[in-house]
Write a protein that holds these residues in place. Structure first.
Motif, PDB file in Angstrom:
ATOM      1  N   ARG A  28     124.032 101.605 -33.888  1.00 42.19           N
ATOM      2  CA  ARG A  28     123.051 102.115 -34.851  1.00 42.19           C
ATOM      3  C   ARG A  28     122.003 101.029 -35.108  1.00 42.19           C
ATOM      4  O   ARG A  28     120.801 101.296 -35.085  1.00 42.19           O
ATOM      5  N   ASP A  29     122.464  99.785 -35.345  1.00 39.27           N
ATOM      6  CA  ASP A  29     121.545  98.674 -35.590  1.00 39.27           C
ATOM      7  C   ASP A  29     120.631  98.414 -34.393  1.00 39.27           C
ATOM      8  O   ASP A  29     119.477  98.033 -34.562  1.00 39.27           O
ATOM      9  N   ALA A  30     121.162  98.627 -33.181  1.00 40.70           N
ATOM     10  CA  ALA A  30     120.384  98.403 -31.958  1.00 40.70           C
ATOM     11  C   ALA A  30     119.514  99.611 -31.594  1.00 40.70           C
ATOM     12  O   ALA A  30     118.724  99.534 -30.654  1.00 40.70           O
ATOM     13  N   GLY A  31     119.677 100.712 -32.320  1.00 44.15           N
ATOM     14  CA  GLY A  31     118.897 101.914 -32.031  1.00 44.15           C
ATOM     15  C   GLY A  31     119.300 102.591 -30.734  1.00 44.15           C
ATOM     16  O   GLY A  31     118.474 103.231 -30.087  1.00 44.15           O
ATOM     17  N   ARG A  32     120.576 102.452 -30.378  1.00 42.43           N
ATOM     18  CA  ARG A  32     121.050 102.999 -29.098  1.00 42.43           C
ATOM     19  C   ARG A  32     121.925 104.230 -29.291  1.00 42.43           C
ATOM     20  O   ARG A  32     122.665 104.320 -30.259  1.00 42.43           O
ATOM     21  N   ARG A  33     121.832 105.154 -28.325  1.00 46.36           N
ATOM     22  CA  ARG A  33     122.692 106.337 -28.258  1.00 46.36           C
ATOM     23  C   ARG A  33     123.713 106.118 -27.139  1.00 46.36           C
ATOM     24  O   ARG A  33     123.427 105.478 -26.142  1.00 46.36           O
ATOM     25  N   ILE A  34     124.913 106.698 -27.306  1.00 45.03           N
ATOM     26  CA  ILE A  34     126.058 106.487 -26.423  1.00 45.03           C
ATOM     27  C   ILE A  34     126.464 107.799 -25.759  1.00 45.03           C
ATOM     28  O   ILE A  34     126.460 108.851 -26.390  1.00 45.03           O
ATOM     29  N   ALA A  35     126.865 107.696 -24.486  1.00 42.58           N
ATOM     30  CA  ALA A  35     127.537 108.792 -23.780  1.00 42.58           C
ATOM     31  C   ALA A  35     128.787 108.231 -23.124  1.00 42.58           C
ATOM     32  O   ALA A  35     128.852 107.038 -22.797  1.00 42.58           O
ATOM     33  N   LEU A  36     129.774 109.093 -22.934  1.00 38.07           N
ATOM     34  CA  LEU A  36     131.022 108.699 -22.291  1.00 38.07           C
ATOM     35  C   LEU A  36     131.350 109.634 -21.151  1.00 38.07           C
ATOM     36  O   LEU A  36     131.054 110.822 -21.216  1.00 38.07           O
ATOM     37  N   ALA A  37     131.998 109.079 -20.135  1.00 39.34           N
ATOM     38  CA  ALA A  37     132.561 109.857 -19.026  1.00 39.34           C
ATOM     39  C   ALA A  37     134.013 109.418 -18.917  1.00 39.34           C
ATOM     40  O   ALA A  37     134.307 108.347 -18.392  1.00 39.34           O
ATOM     41  N   GLU A  38     134.910 110.229 -19.468  1.00 41.98           N
ATOM     42  CA  GLU A  38     136.317 109.859 -19.556  1.00 41.98           C
ATOM     43  C   GLU A  38     137.173 110.654 -18.577  1.00 41.98           C
ATOM     44  O   GLU A  38     136.967 111.852 -18.416  1.00 41.98           O
ATOM     45  N   SER A  39     138.138 109.973 -17.997  1.00 43.59           N
ATOM     46  CA  SER A  39     139.142 110.652 -17.192  1.00 43.59           C
ATOM     47  C   SER A  39     140.514 110.382 -17.797  1.00 43.59           C
ATOM     48  O   SER A  39     140.990 111.151 -18.610  1.00 43.59           O
ATOM     49  N   CYS A  40     141.127 109.250 -17.489  1.00 43.75           N
ATOM     50  CA  CYS A  40     142.509 109.002 -17.923  1.00 43.75           C
ATOM     51  C   CYS A  40     142.666 108.909 -19.437  1.00 43.75           C
ATOM     52  O   CYS A  40     143.756 109.125 -19.959  1.00 43.75           O
ATOM     53  N   THR A  41     141.595 108.613 -20.154  1.00 42.69           N
ATOM     54  CA  THR A  41     141.675 108.549 -21.613  1.00 42.69           C
ATOM     55  C   THR A  41     141.572 109.936 -22.249  1.00 42.69           C
ATOM     56  O   THR A  41     141.846 110.084 -23.446  1.00 42.69           O
ATOM     57  N   GLY A  42     141.198 110.933 -21.483  1.00 41.79           N
ATOM     58  CA  GLY A  42     141.230 112.313 -21.934  1.00 41.79           C
ATOM     59  C   GLY A  42     140.495 112.607 -23.229  1.00 41.79           C
ATOM     60  O   GLY A  42     140.873 113.510 -23.961  1.00 41.79           O
ATOM     61  N   GLY A  43     139.462 111.857 -23.535  1.00 41.88           N
ATOM     62  CA  GLY A  43     138.691 112.094 -24.751  1.00 41.88           C
ATOM     63  C   GLY A  43     139.039 111.176 -25.912  1.00 41.88           C
ATOM     64  O   GLY A  43     138.466 111.305 -26.993  1.00 41.88           O
ATOM     65  N   LEU A  44     139.960 110.237 -25.706  1.00 40.05           N
ATOM     66  CA  LEU A  44     140.346 109.338 -26.805  1.00 40.05           C
ATOM     67  C   LEU A  44     139.195 108.460 -27.283  1.00 40.05           C
ATOM     68  O   LEU A  44     139.087 108.181 -28.481  1.00 40.05           O
ATOM     69  N   VAL A  45     138.339 108.022 -26.360  1.00 38.96           N
ATOM     70  CA  VAL A  45     137.211 107.184 -26.773  1.00 38.96           C
ATOM     71  C   VAL A  45     136.258 108.019 -27.635  1.00 38.96           C
ATOM     72  O   VAL A  45     135.827 107.577 -28.703  1.00 38.96           O
ATOM     73  N   SER A  46     135.981 109.228 -27.190  1.00 41.17           N
ATOM     74  CA  SER A  46     135.134 110.131 -27.979  1.00 41.17           C
ATOM     75  C   SER A  46     135.765 110.421 -29.339  1.00 41.17           C
ATOM     76  O   SER A  46     135.077 110.444 -30.361  1.00 41.17           O
ATOM     77  N   ALA A  47     137.078 110.638 -29.345  1.00 45.26           N
ATOM     78  CA  ALA A  47     137.775 110.917 -30.607  1.00 45.26           C
ATOM     79  C   ALA A  47     137.685 109.738 -31.563  1.00 45.26           C
ATOM     80  O   ALA A  47     137.483 109.928 -32.768  1.00 45.26           O
ATOM     81  N   ALA A  48     137.829 108.530 -31.048  1.00 49.32           N
ATOM     82  CA  ALA A  48     137.733 107.342 -31.903  1.00 49.32           C
ATOM     83  C   ALA A  48     136.335 107.219 -32.500  1.00 49.32           C
ATOM     84  O   ALA A  48     136.186 106.963 -33.698  1.00 49.32           O
ATOM     85  N   LEU A  49     135.312 107.432 -31.678  1.00 48.81           N
ATOM     86  CA  LEU A  49     133.942 107.325 -32.183  1.00 48.81           C
ATOM     87  C   LEU A  49     133.642 108.396 -33.221  1.00 48.81           C
ATOM     88  O   LEU A  49     133.032 108.118 -34.254  1.00 48.81           O
ATOM     89  N   THR A  50     134.081 109.618 -32.966  1.00 40.37           N
ATOM     90  CA  THR A  50     133.754 110.704 -33.891  1.00 40.37           C
ATOM     91  C   THR A  50     134.626 110.706 -35.142  1.00 40.37           C
ATOM     92  O   THR A  50     134.358 111.460 -36.074  1.00 40.37           O
ATOM     93  N   ALA A 100     126.603 110.478 -16.376  1.00 35.08           N
ATOM     94  CA  ALA A 100     126.571 110.608 -17.834  1.00 35.08           C
ATOM     95  C   ALA A 100     125.193 110.240 -18.390  1.00 35.08           C
ATOM     96  O   ALA A 100     124.683 110.917 -19.294  1.00 35.08           O
ATOM     97  N   ILE A 101     124.585 109.196 -17.844  1.00 32.84           N
ATOM     98  CA  ILE A 101     123.232 108.809 -18.272  1.00 32.84           C
ATOM     99  C   ILE A 101     122.232 109.910 -17.912  1.00 32.84           C
ATOM    100  O   ILE A 101     121.409 110.323 -18.728  1.00 32.84           O
ATOM    101  N   GLU A 102     122.317 110.396 -16.678  1.00 38.33           N
ATOM    102  CA  GLU A 102     121.370 111.418 -16.210  1.00 38.33           C
ATOM    103  C   GLU A 102     121.479 112.724 -16.988  1.00 38.33           C
ATOM    104  O   GLU A 102     120.494 113.432 -17.156  1.00 38.33           O
ATOM    105  N   ARG A 103     122.681 113.045 -17.470  1.00 42.11           N
ATOM    106  CA  ARG A 103     122.926 114.337 -18.113  1.00 42.11           C
ATOM    107  C   ARG A 103     122.962 114.238 -19.643  1.00 42.11           C
ATOM    108  O   ARG A 103     123.482 115.121 -20.304  1.00 42.11           O
ATOM    109  N   SER A 104     122.416 113.159 -20.184  1.00 37.18           N
ATOM    110  CA  SER A 104     122.438 112.963 -21.634  1.00 37.18           C
ATOM    111  C   SER A 104     121.136 112.318 -22.097  1.00 37.18           C
ATOM    112  O   SER A 104     120.283 111.979 -21.285  1.00 37.18           O
ATOM    113  N   ASP A 105     121.051 112.136 -23.401  1.00 34.25           N
ATOM    114  CA  ASP A 105     119.939 111.391 -23.993  1.00 34.25           C
ATOM    115  C   ASP A 105     120.378 109.985 -24.381  1.00 34.25           C
ATOM    116  O   ASP A 105     119.726 109.327 -25.183  1.00 34.25           O
ATOM    117  N   ALA A 106     121.495 109.532 -23.823  1.00 33.23           N
ATOM    118  CA  ALA A 106     122.067 108.238 -24.192  1.00 33.23           C
ATOM    119  C   ALA A 106     121.311 107.079 -23.552  1.00 33.23           C
ATOM    120  O   ALA A 106     120.701 107.215 -22.494  1.00 33.23           O
TER     121      ALA A 106
END
Length: 171
Positions: A28-50, A100-106
């Motif tokens: 947020r401080d850096a003004g950056r947006r994030i995208a993830l492409a998860e396989s073995c973590t099955g969405g855990l990184v997304s879940a932690a962020l959200t 993930a970069i190409e298919r997002s606004d991250a």
């Protein structure tokens, strides 16, 4: 269960929530947006962020592409990459992060693919092998690394991989 900053209980371990809070605040401080492409973590990184209130200021989207077909269809990973190097390879996570970069606004994307076990490992890629790539929009080539989380069960491999992915999202 641990409590989130909002005081609500979380099903995620406290170390994941604490690091996710740092990632959200720093990006947020850096003004950056994030995208993830998860396989073995099955969405855990997304879940932690959200789990962090206000994460929508930073988190654009997450792709959970567990199967090879999903990696190809949703992220544009070439079939030839998976055939030649496998889904758990630097080449594959490069392609996942790029997709993930190409298919997002991250502005930054992290990709994760690995072998959480208990089966699926080999001598070349034992259980616990996880490969990560980090791509920043506008940079030609993502950074990548491979780790082997040794002596862990499936849940621990996924937890450690999630922690590593969150660290890669820090500016």
């Amino acid at each position: 269960m641990t409590d989130t900053p909002s005081g609500l209980p979380s099903l995620l371990p406290g170390d994941l929530i604490a690091l996710a809070e740092r990632v959200i605040a720093a990006n947020r401080d850096a003004g950056r947006r994030i995208a993830l492409a998860e396989s073995c973590t099955g969405g855990l990184v997304s879940a932690a962020l959200t789990a962090v209130p206000g994460s929508s200021d930073v988190f654009d989207c997450g792709f959970v592409t567990y199967s090879n077909g999903a990696k190809q269809r949703d992220l544009g990973v070439a079939e030839e990459i998976i055939e030649a190097f496998g889904a758990v390879s630097v080449a594959c996570v490069y392609a996942m992060a790029s997709g993930a970069i190409e298919r997002s606004d991250a502005d930054v994307a992290v990709a994760i693919s690995g072998i959480a076990g208990p089966g699926g490992g080999s001598d070349a890629k034992p259980v616990g092998t996880v490969v990560f790539a980090r791509m920043v929009r506008g940079e030609e080539k993502p950074a990548a690394e491979e780790r082997v989380f040794d002596g862990c069960d499936r849940a621990e491999v996924r937890r450690q991989a999630t922690l590593c992915a969150l660290e890669l999202l820090l500016p």
